[in-house]
Design a protein around this motif. Structure first.
Motif, PDB file in Angstrom:
ATOM      1  N   GLU A  99      16.817   4.689  36.684  1.00 58.39           N
ATOM      2  CA  GLU A  99      16.331   5.807  37.493  1.00 58.39           C
ATOM      3  C   GLU A  99      16.830   5.702  38.929  1.00 58.39           C
ATOM      4  O   GLU A  99      17.234   6.703  39.530  1.00 58.39           O
ATOM      5  CB  GLU A  99      14.799   5.851  37.480  1.00 58.39           C
ATOM      6  CG  GLU A  99      14.265   7.076  38.218  1.00 58.39           C
ATOM      7  CD  GLU A  99      12.764   7.206  38.152  1.00 58.39           C
ATOM      8  OE1 GLU A  99      12.276   8.335  37.974  1.00 58.39           O
ATOM      9  OE2 GLU A  99      12.068   6.172  38.305  1.00 58.39           O
ATOM     10  N   ALA A 151       5.779  11.425  44.571  1.00 60.59           N
ATOM     11  CA  ALA A 151       4.937  11.013  43.449  1.00 60.59           C
ATOM     12  C   ALA A 151       3.990   9.877  43.829  1.00 60.59           C
ATOM     13  O   ALA A 151       2.857   9.823  43.354  1.00 60.59           O
ATOM     14  CB  ALA A 151       5.817  10.584  42.274  1.00 60.59           C
ATOM     15  N   PRO A 162      18.847  15.996  34.266  1.00 57.47           N
ATOM     16  CA  PRO A 162      17.522  16.342  33.754  1.00 57.47           C
ATOM     17  C   PRO A 162      16.736  17.241  34.715  1.00 57.47           C
ATOM     18  O   PRO A 162      16.897  17.163  35.929  1.00 57.47           O
ATOM     19  CB  PRO A 162      16.847  14.973  33.596  1.00 57.47           C
ATOM     20  CG  PRO A 162      17.983  14.025  33.382  1.00 57.47           C
ATOM     21  CD  PRO A 162      19.092  14.541  34.258  1.00 57.47           C
ATOM     22  N   LEU A 163      15.878  18.044  34.135  1.00 55.31           N
ATOM     23  CA  LEU A 163      15.130  19.041  34.887  1.00 55.31           C
ATOM     24  C   LEU A 163      14.301  18.429  36.006  1.00 55.31           C
ATOM     25  O   LEU A 163      14.159  19.010  37.081  1.00 55.31           O
ATOM     26  CB  LEU A 163      14.219  19.814  33.931  1.00 55.31           C
ATOM     27  CG  LEU A 163      13.530  21.059  34.487  1.00 55.31           C
ATOM     28  CD1 LEU A 163      14.566  22.106  34.883  1.00 55.31           C
ATOM     29  CD2 LEU A 163      12.566  21.632  33.449  1.00 55.31           C
ATOM     30  N   ARG A 164      13.765  17.227  35.806  1.00 56.96           N
ATOM     31  CA  ARG A 164      12.875  16.636  36.814  1.00 56.96           C
ATOM     32  C   ARG A 164      13.602  16.292  38.108  1.00 56.96           C
ATOM     33  O   ARG A 164      12.976  16.139  39.151  1.00 56.96           O
ATOM     34  CB  ARG A 164      12.189  15.394  36.250  1.00 56.96           C
ATOM     35  CG  ARG A 164      13.087  14.213  35.967  1.00 56.96           C
ATOM     36  CD  ARG A 164      12.318  13.125  35.232  1.00 56.96           C
ATOM     37  NE  ARG A 164      13.091  11.925  34.989  1.00 56.96           N
ATOM     38  CZ  ARG A 164      13.128  10.896  35.808  1.00 56.96           C
ATOM     39  NH1 ARG A 164      12.439  10.920  36.949  1.00 56.96           N
ATOM     40  NH2 ARG A 164      13.846   9.829  35.530  1.00 56.96           N
ATOM     41  N   PHE A 165      14.929  16.146  38.073  1.00 53.89           N
ATOM     42  CA  PHE A 165      15.680  15.875  39.288  1.00 53.89           C
ATOM     43  C   PHE A 165      16.000  17.163  40.061  1.00 53.89           C
ATOM     44  O   PHE A 165      16.238  17.126  41.257  1.00 53.89           O
ATOM     45  CB  PHE A 165      17.000  15.167  38.965  1.00 53.89           C
ATOM     46  CG  PHE A 165      16.836  13.779  38.417  1.00 53.89           C
ATOM     47  CD1 PHE A 165      16.495  12.725  39.249  1.00 53.89           C
ATOM     48  CD2 PHE A 165      17.014  13.526  37.071  1.00 53.89           C
ATOM     49  CE1 PHE A 165      16.342  11.435  38.743  1.00 53.89           C
ATOM     50  CE2 PHE A 165      16.872  12.251  36.555  1.00 53.89           C
ATOM     51  CZ  PHE A 165      16.527  11.211  37.393  1.00 53.89           C
ATOM     52  N   GLN A 166      16.019  18.288  39.372  1.00 52.82           N
ATOM     53  CA  GLN A 166      16.540  19.514  39.952  1.00 52.82           C
ATOM     54  C   GLN A 166      15.653  20.100  41.050  1.00 52.82           C
ATOM     55  O   GLN A 166      16.151  20.748  41.977  1.00 52.82           O
ATOM     56  CB  GLN A 166      16.765  20.553  38.853  1.00 52.82           C
ATOM     57  CG  GLN A 166      17.841  20.144  37.842  1.00 52.82           C
ATOM     58  CD  GLN A 166      18.063  21.214  36.783  1.00 52.82           C
ATOM     59  OE1 GLN A 166      17.671  22.370  36.949  1.00 52.82           O
ATOM     60  NE2 GLN A 166      18.701  20.834  35.683  1.00 52.82           N
ATOM     61  N   LYS A 167      14.333  19.898  40.961  1.00 53.32           N
ATOM     62  CA  LYS A 167      13.441  20.551  41.918  1.00 53.32           C
ATOM     63  C   LYS A 167      13.603  20.050  43.355  1.00 53.32           C
ATOM     64  O   LYS A 167      13.175  20.712  44.299  1.00 53.32           O
ATOM     65  CB  LYS A 167      11.980  20.410  41.483  1.00 53.32           C
ATOM     66  CG  LYS A 167      11.491  18.981  41.376  1.00 53.32           C
ATOM     67  CD  LYS A 167      10.058  18.984  40.858  1.00 53.32           C
ATOM     68  CE  LYS A 167       9.530  17.581  40.630  1.00 53.32           C
ATOM     69  NZ  LYS A 167       8.151  17.603  40.091  1.00 53.32           N
ATOM     70  N   ASN A 168      14.224  18.891  43.517  1.00 57.91           N
ATOM     71  CA  ASN A 168      14.452  18.348  44.862  1.00 57.91           C
ATOM     72  C   ASN A 168      15.896  18.500  45.318  1.00 57.91           C
ATOM     73  O   ASN A 168      16.286  17.911  46.341  1.00 57.91           O
ATOM     74  CB  ASN A 168      14.063  16.865  44.919  1.00 57.91           C
ATOM     75  CG  ASN A 168      12.586  16.636  44.650  1.00 57.91           C
ATOM     76  OD1 ASN A 168      12.212  15.783  43.860  1.00 57.91           O
ATOM     77  ND2 ASN A 168      11.729  17.418  45.303  1.00 57.91           N
ATOM     78  N   THR A 190      10.905  12.844  43.507  1.00 56.27           N
ATOM     79  CA  THR A 190       9.688  12.758  42.698  1.00 56.27           C
ATOM     80  C   THR A 190       9.984  11.863  41.499  1.00 56.27           C
ATOM     81  O   THR A 190      10.147  12.335  40.375  1.00 56.27           O
ATOM     82  CB  THR A 190       9.236  14.154  42.230  1.00 56.27           C
ATOM     83  OG1 THR A 190       9.220  15.054  43.349  1.00 56.27           O
ATOM     84  CG2 THR A 190       7.841  14.110  41.619  1.00 56.27           C
ATOM     85  N   PRO A 191      10.064  10.556  41.721  1.00 53.26           N
ATOM     86  CA  PRO A 191      10.442   9.633  40.643  1.00 53.26           C
ATOM     87  C   PRO A 191       9.263   9.229  39.771  1.00 53.26           C
ATOM     88  O   PRO A 191       8.100   9.345  40.171  1.00 53.26           O
ATOM     89  CB  PRO A 191      10.985   8.429  41.410  1.00 53.26           C
ATOM     90  CG  PRO A 191      10.146   8.413  42.657  1.00 53.26           C
ATOM     91  CD  PRO A 191       9.883   9.857  43.007  1.00 53.26           C
ATOM     92  N   LYS A 192       9.565   8.732  38.581  1.00 52.22           N
ATOM     93  CA  LYS A 192       8.529   8.186  37.711  1.00 52.22           C
ATOM     94  C   LYS A 192       8.123   6.790  38.191  1.00 52.22           C
ATOM     95  O   LYS A 192       6.957   6.422  38.129  1.00 52.22           O
ATOM     96  CB  LYS A 192       9.041   8.102  36.273  1.00 52.22           C
ATOM     97  CG  LYS A 192       9.295   9.450  35.616  1.00 52.22           C
ATOM     98  CD  LYS A 192       9.809   9.266  34.196  1.00 52.22           C
ATOM     99  CE  LYS A 192      10.064  10.601  33.512  1.00 52.22           C
ATOM    100  NZ  LYS A 192      10.599  10.416  32.131  1.00 52.22           N
TER     101      LYS A 192
END
Length: 255
Positions: free
Chosen positions: A129, A180, A243-249, A152-154
């Motif tokens: 990650e 996060a 991946p989608l979770r990276f795109q919002k930032n 916004t990392p896991k």
């Protein structure tokens, strides 16, 4: 009776719990580590609140580096950053298992041991990650000239990213905010980066970007629209690489 040491979900907290367990000369079946807030109480266990100190963390860090070696230390350190409630137990179990080996520096080769296997997997997950964010992280220039990025990392990857960007932007004032985990890294030009914990972000300040930043963002988005070929667009293939979770930032996906 098994003694469970309760600590916070930080490297200092976990290492402090390990310090207490080690000092008590515990074994895998007589001691364990539990994270505060993720505790599932069991029968026949004695729960002890760990007093966390930098001294304890430094002692454990030095002990790992000396007896297990630096490669094993980095696997353990990265595992401590993972989003996993059982990481403390796995790290302690790995260290106790290493104590029984003739050559404790080869502990990470013993993947048949459940604790070692888990530390290895968690370390690989965190490292993966962090590596992804080195490419996906986007800085924006604020009105005050500071370069700001939000992620916004896991996992708690800030301390993995900070040395990378400090090496590449040594003469810039920049800040990376982990939305996060509510933590941030601040780097002042020509100085070392520092880590801040449990801090709230001033939303108005970080949204106040410079006119130059607005222009570059407009040009960057325009470039992507210009080179895009609509007939060859593949949303599923894009998600495989981004991946989608990276795109919002990322500025490319902010409309």
């Amino acid at each position: 009776m098994k003694t469970i040491y309760i600590c916070t979900d930080t490297v200092t907290g976990i290492f402090s719990g390990i310090y207490d367990a080690w000092k008590a000369e515990g074994e895998e079946d007589t001691c364990g580590i539990a994270l505060r807030g993720a505790l599932e109480q069991q029968l026949f266990c004695d729960y002890v609140e760990t007093v966390e100190t930098e001294h304890k963390a430094v002692v454990v860090e030095a002990m790992i580096k000396k007896n297990l070696g630096r490669p094993a230390y980095w696997d353990i350190y990265h595992a401590a950053l993972a989003a996993d409630g059982g990481k403390g137990d796995a790290i302690l179990g790995t260290m106790l298992a290493a104590r029984r080996l003739r050559d404790s520096r080869r502990i990470m080769e013993h993947l048949s041991h459940p604790a070692v296997e888990k530390v290895f997997e968690l370390s690989r997950t965190v490292g993966g990650e962090a590596h992804a964010f080195k490419g996906f992280l986007r800085f924006r220039e604020l009105v005050n000239g500071v370069l700001f990025a939000e992620i916004t990392p896991k996992n708690q990857v800030l301390t993995c990213l900070a040395p990378h960007f400090a090496d590449r932007l040594p003469q810039e004032n920049w800040m990376i905010y982990d939305n996060a985990h509510k933590t941030f890294v601040v780097h002042e030009a020509g100085k070392k980066w520092v880590l801040g914990l449990n801090e709230q972000l001033d939303i108005d300040a970080v949204r106040n970007i410079s006119d130059r930043e607005r222009e570059y963002a407009r040009l960057w988005k325009g470039f992507f629209h210009t080179i895009s070929i609509e007939s060859r667009e593949s949303r599923s293939r894009q998600l495989q690489h981004l991946p989608l979770r990276f795109q919002k930032n990322m500025v490319e996906f902010n409309h």
